[in-house]
Write a protein that holds these residues in place. Structure first.
Motif, PDB file in Angstrom:
ATOM      1  N   ALA A  57       0.833  -1.206   0.000  1.00 22.41           N
ATOM      2  CA  ALA A  57       0.000   0.000   0.000  1.00 22.41           C
ATOM      3  C   ALA A  57       0.869   1.259   0.000  1.00 22.41           C
ATOM      4  N   ARG A  77      -2.132  -1.961  -7.253  1.00 17.84           N
ATOM      5  CA  ARG A  77      -3.373  -2.370  -6.572  1.00 17.84           C
ATOM      6  C   ARG A  77      -3.502  -3.888  -6.564  1.00 17.84           C
ATOM      7  N   LEU A 109     -10.645   1.057  -1.887  1.00 16.63           N
ATOM      8  CA  LEU A 109      -9.479   1.258  -2.759  1.00 16.63           C
ATOM      9  C   LEU A 109      -9.680   0.547  -4.090  1.00 16.63           C
ATOM     10  N   VAL A 133      -5.978   4.826  -0.012  1.00 16.97           N
ATOM     11  CA  VAL A 133      -4.736   4.203   0.472  1.00 16.97           C
ATOM     12  C   VAL A 133      -4.481   4.630   1.914  1.00 16.97           C
TER      13      VAL A 133
END
Length: 149
Positions: A57, A77, A109, A133
């Motif tokens: 992340a 991602r 996210l 995030v």
């Protein structure tokens, strides 16, 4: 050799073979760890998964707006997604893990990244993704604290 000596040797060999088989069967099935040791092992696995997810992340959060592409953001991602699967698995049975908060933050996210239009610049995408995030990182930190990572 005399028959009585042969019977004794055969009996010793059979007894020895049975004893060896019994030892192998019992040692293969026993687990010497205590519930406390299992809990410690499970918590450590969760902490490792949380650390990996936080690292992924943070990579997403720190992407360079001028050199990153939309594909880079989607790939980052995807790395977070892989780490999330590990966290979900490792959090099973650890009630204080606060996995629901992580799950919600991850879903937000994922929705944001998956909803980015194809013509979105990396700078715009990073700007749109950053709040999610940050929320995910906060949820990870909360979980780390709750399980004493």
């Amino acid at each position: 050799m005399r028959p009585s000596i042969l019977r004794g040797r055969r009996r010793t060999a059979v007894c020895g073979a049975l004893l060896a088989a019994a030892c192998l069967m019992t040692s293969g099935c026993s687990d010497d760890s205590t519930p406390q040791e299992e809990q410690t092992k499970n918590t450590q696995a969760l902490c490792d998964s949380l650390r990996d997810m936080k690292t992924d992340a943070q990579k997403l959060a720190s992407m360079d707006r001028s050199t990153s592409t939309l594909d880079d953001i989607k790939a980052a991602r995807s790395d977070v997604s892989d780490a999330f699967q590990d966290v979900k698995e490792d959090a099973k049975g650890i009630g204080e893990a606060k996995a629901d908060e992580i799950s919600q933050a991850y879903d937000d996210l994922k929705s944001t990244v998956d909803g980015l239009a194809g013509d979105t610049t990396a700078g715009e995408a990073i700007q749109q993704v950053k709040p999610q995030v940050d929320k995910l990182l906060s949820a990870i930190r909360t979980s780390e604290t709750s399980v004493s990572c």
